[in-house]
Design a protein around this motif. Structure first.
Motif, PDB file in Angstrom:
ATOM      1  N   UNK A   1      33.808  25.025  44.549  1.00 43.42           N
ATOM      2  CA  UNK A   1      34.562  25.645  43.480  1.00 43.42           C
ATOM      3  C   UNK A   1      34.474  27.152  43.457  1.00 43.42           C
ATOM      4  N   UNK A   2      33.345  27.710  43.864  1.00 44.71           N
ATOM      5  CA  UNK A   2      33.189  29.167  43.826  1.00 44.71           C
ATOM      6  C   UNK A   2      34.137  29.846  44.809  1.00 44.71           C
ATOM      7  N   UNK A   3      34.207  29.303  46.025  1.00 38.51           N
ATOM      8  CA  UNK A   3      35.156  29.848  46.992  1.00 38.51           C
ATOM      9  C   UNK A   3      36.591  29.613  46.523  1.00 38.51           C
ATOM     10  N   UNK A   4      36.808  28.481  45.878  1.00 36.54           N
ATOM     11  CA  UNK A   4      38.157  28.143  45.416  1.00 36.54           C
ATOM     12  C   UNK A   4      38.676  29.143  44.392  1.00 36.54           C
ATOM     13  N   UNK A   5      37.796  29.655  43.528  1.00 35.93           N
ATOM     14  CA  UNK A   5      38.224  30.635  42.528  1.00 35.93           C
ATOM     15  C   UNK A   5      38.905  31.836  43.176  1.00 35.93           C
ATOM     16  N   UNK A   6      38.300  32.329  44.249  1.00 37.24           N
ATOM     17  CA  UNK A   6      38.875  33.472  44.957  1.00 37.24           C
ATOM     18  C   UNK A   6      40.203  33.096  45.606  1.00 37.24           C
ATOM     19  N   UNK A   7      40.235  31.913  46.237  1.00 41.00           N
ATOM     20  CA  UNK A   7      41.454  31.488  46.928  1.00 41.00           C
ATOM     21  C   UNK A   7      42.608  31.265  45.937  1.00 41.00           C
ATOM     22  N   UNK A   8      42.292  30.769  44.752  1.00 38.37           N
ATOM     23  CA  UNK A   8      43.339  30.541  43.740  1.00 38.37           C
ATOM     24  C   UNK A   8      44.000  31.864  43.363  1.00 38.37           C
ATOM     25  N   UNK A   9      43.189  32.902  43.161  1.00 38.93           N
ATOM     26  CA  UNK A   9      43.736  34.214  42.801  1.00 38.93           C
ATOM     27  C   UNK A   9      44.535  34.813  43.949  1.00 38.93           C
ATOM     28  N   UNK A  10      44.111  34.521  45.176  1.00 38.98           N
ATOM     29  CA  UNK A  10      44.789  35.084  46.351  1.00 38.98           C
ATOM     30  C   UNK A  10      46.107  34.387  46.644  1.00 38.98           C
ATOM     31  N   UNK A  11      46.091  33.056  46.650  1.00 39.04           N
ATOM     32  CA  UNK A  11      47.252  32.292  47.112  1.00 39.04           C
ATOM     33  C   UNK A  11      48.159  31.810  45.984  1.00 39.04           C
ATOM     34  N   UNK A  12      47.670  31.775  44.744  1.00 36.00           N
ATOM     35  CA  UNK A  12      48.453  31.266  43.617  1.00 36.00           C
ATOM     36  C   UNK A  12      49.119  29.928  43.977  1.00 36.00           C
ATOM     37  N   UNK A  13      48.321  28.894  44.283  1.00 38.90           N
ATOM     38  CA  UNK A  13      48.889  27.618  44.726  1.00 38.90           C
ATOM     39  C   UNK A  13      49.635  26.898  43.611  1.00 38.90           C
ATOM     40  N   UNK A  14      50.576  26.044  44.021  1.00 36.82           N
ATOM     41  CA  UNK A  14      51.259  25.174  43.063  1.00 36.82           C
ATOM     42  C   UNK A  14      50.417  23.951  42.753  1.00 36.82           C
ATOM     43  N   UNK A  15      49.578  23.551  43.731  1.00 37.50           N
ATOM     44  CA  UNK A  15      48.791  22.326  43.611  1.00 37.50           C
ATOM     45  C   UNK A  15      47.428  22.533  44.253  1.00 37.50           C
ATOM     46  N   UNK A  16      46.397  21.969  43.616  1.00 39.54           N
ATOM     47  CA  UNK A  16      45.048  21.970  44.184  1.00 39.54           C
ATOM     48  C   UNK A  16      44.584  20.527  44.299  1.00 39.54           C
ATOM     49  N   UNK A  17      44.113  20.129  45.471  1.00 33.72           N
ATOM     50  CA  UNK A  17      43.390  18.856  45.586  1.00 33.72           C
ATOM     51  C   UNK A  17      41.918  19.213  45.484  1.00 33.72           C
ATOM     52  N   UNK A  18      41.236  18.596  44.530  1.00 38.03           N
ATOM     53  CA  UNK A  18      39.899  19.061  44.149  1.00 38.03           C
ATOM     54  C   UNK A  18      38.886  17.925  44.157  1.00 38.03           C
TER      55      UNK A  18
END
Length: 372
Positions: free
Chosen positions: A38-55
């Protein structure tokens, strides 16, 4: 329309690859990035602005629940999130919590089988959810284009009143429905987005509601028990996972157990009703199936039932609601705006068997009104 962007978050390299390969095989979808926690994902979410996350739920450093809680603190609009969970009691409890925190849907990780078999199991679960999101995005895009076109080509307002037109004569009814009376039972069919919708609606029902409530929520085994426990803690009525032979009692909500079918039967005393939990085949690829439940309610409560169809993919429940409608039941459908996925309520509304289309915020009061 641009492809939907998917961020894959899982601490296992194998699952990151499997899910990535499944996404890559779906037209109009692409993997924009991956993250191991999740910690790495926080950065990636801000960078890529995904429509969908599989978590994935269980990960080191920051697990799926902690990531959802962190995202909620930011106040940002969440992308659609599909959880990956294990088919265990702990996995079920954590998944229900994830849905409460804003997850869109969930799939279960295969517990056995070859890599190829497991990939197909994930594909079968993940593809419909991604396809629903793609269709939703296409619909929003078409709607925006239509509004823009309408704004550009809007005609000036006519100064002359249009000539009155003769109203269309409705087609003659070929059959006469039984007269509806105050309902003595409520049957609900619901799927994607269901746990949150039920958590918003059921707590509004009074403890003295006076009728039993039967619920089919599309979920696998274990998860329905977790859902029932979570709802029971929120509600004035009692909510439990149904067991074979449970009597229908006022103020008791029974949720069909995942992986089984639930129907209503007459008690041998000829007065009471009970539920039977069976291992009958899936209907509409669903087990439990809303159609299976609704048919039995139509048979045992002629003119004395309320059928409710709520958020979810597919058309499970439509044929069963037709039978309920034909036997005089009142049919309530959730409106499109408040549905996570406007699939299950759509067909009954378009067929004209829905007595009333209701936003989620008003569903509890609409339900209570059918009991008077």
């Amino acid at each position: 329309m641009d492809p939907i962007k998917v961020l894959v978050v899982d601490d296992t390299i194998l699952y990151r690859k499997v899910i990535g390969d499944v996404i890559a095989s779906i037209p109009d979808a692409e993997v924009c990035g991956t993250a191991a926690n999740g910690r790495f994902a926080l950065t990636k979410i801000k960078t890529f602005m995904p429509d969908l996350i599989t978590l994935d739920i269980e990960m080191p450093e920051m697990n799926g629940l902690e990531l959802l809680e962190e995202l909620k603190k930011t106040g940002m609009k969440l992308p659609r999130i599909i959880m990956l969970s294990t088919l265990t009691t702990r996995g079920g409890d954590m998944t229900i919590r994830a849905l409460e925190l804003g997850a869109f849907d969930f799939i279960t990780k295969p517990q056995s089988g070859t890599a190829a078999e497991n990939m197909e199991k994930i594909r079968a679960q993940l593809t419909p959810a991604v396809a629903a999101l793609i269709q939703e995005k296409k619909f929003r895009s078409r709607l925006q284009n239509a509004r823009a076109t309408l704004a550009r080509t809007a005609m000036p307002r006519q100064t002359e009143a249009p000539k009155p037109t003769r109203p269309a004569t409705p087609p003659p009814r070929t059959t006469k429905r039984p007269v509806s009376r105050p309902s003595e039972v409520v049957a609900i069919g619901i799927s994607t987005g269901g746990p949150n919708a039920l958590a918003a609606m059921l707590p509004k029902l009074p403890a003295d509601i006076g009728v039993p409530i039967l619920i089919v929520q599309h979920m696998p085994p274990v998860f329905t028990k977790s859902l029932a426990g979570s709802l029971n803690n929120k509600c004035a009525i009692e909510v439990k996972e149904a067991e074979d032979g449970d009597l229908l009692k006022p103020g008791l909500a029974l949720i069909a157990p995942g992986g089984k079918q639930m129907r209503v039967e007459a008690h041998r005393d000829g007065i009471h009703r009970l539920v039977r939990i069976t291992d009958d085949p899936p209907e509409n690829s669903c087990k439990p199936s809303a159609d299976y439940l609704f048919r039995s309610v139509a048979s045992h409560y002629v003119g004395r039932a309320t059928g409710i169809i709520m958020t979810g993919m597919g058309q499970d429940g439509f044929k069963g609601l037709q039978k309920m409608h034909d036997t005089g039941a009142v049919i309530l459908g959730q409106d499109e705006a408040s549905c996570t996925v406007y699939g299950m309520p759509k067909a009954p509304a378009e067929a004209g068997i829905t007595s009333k289309v209701v936003p989620l915020s008003e569903m509890a009061s609409a339900l209570v009104n059918t009991l008077k």
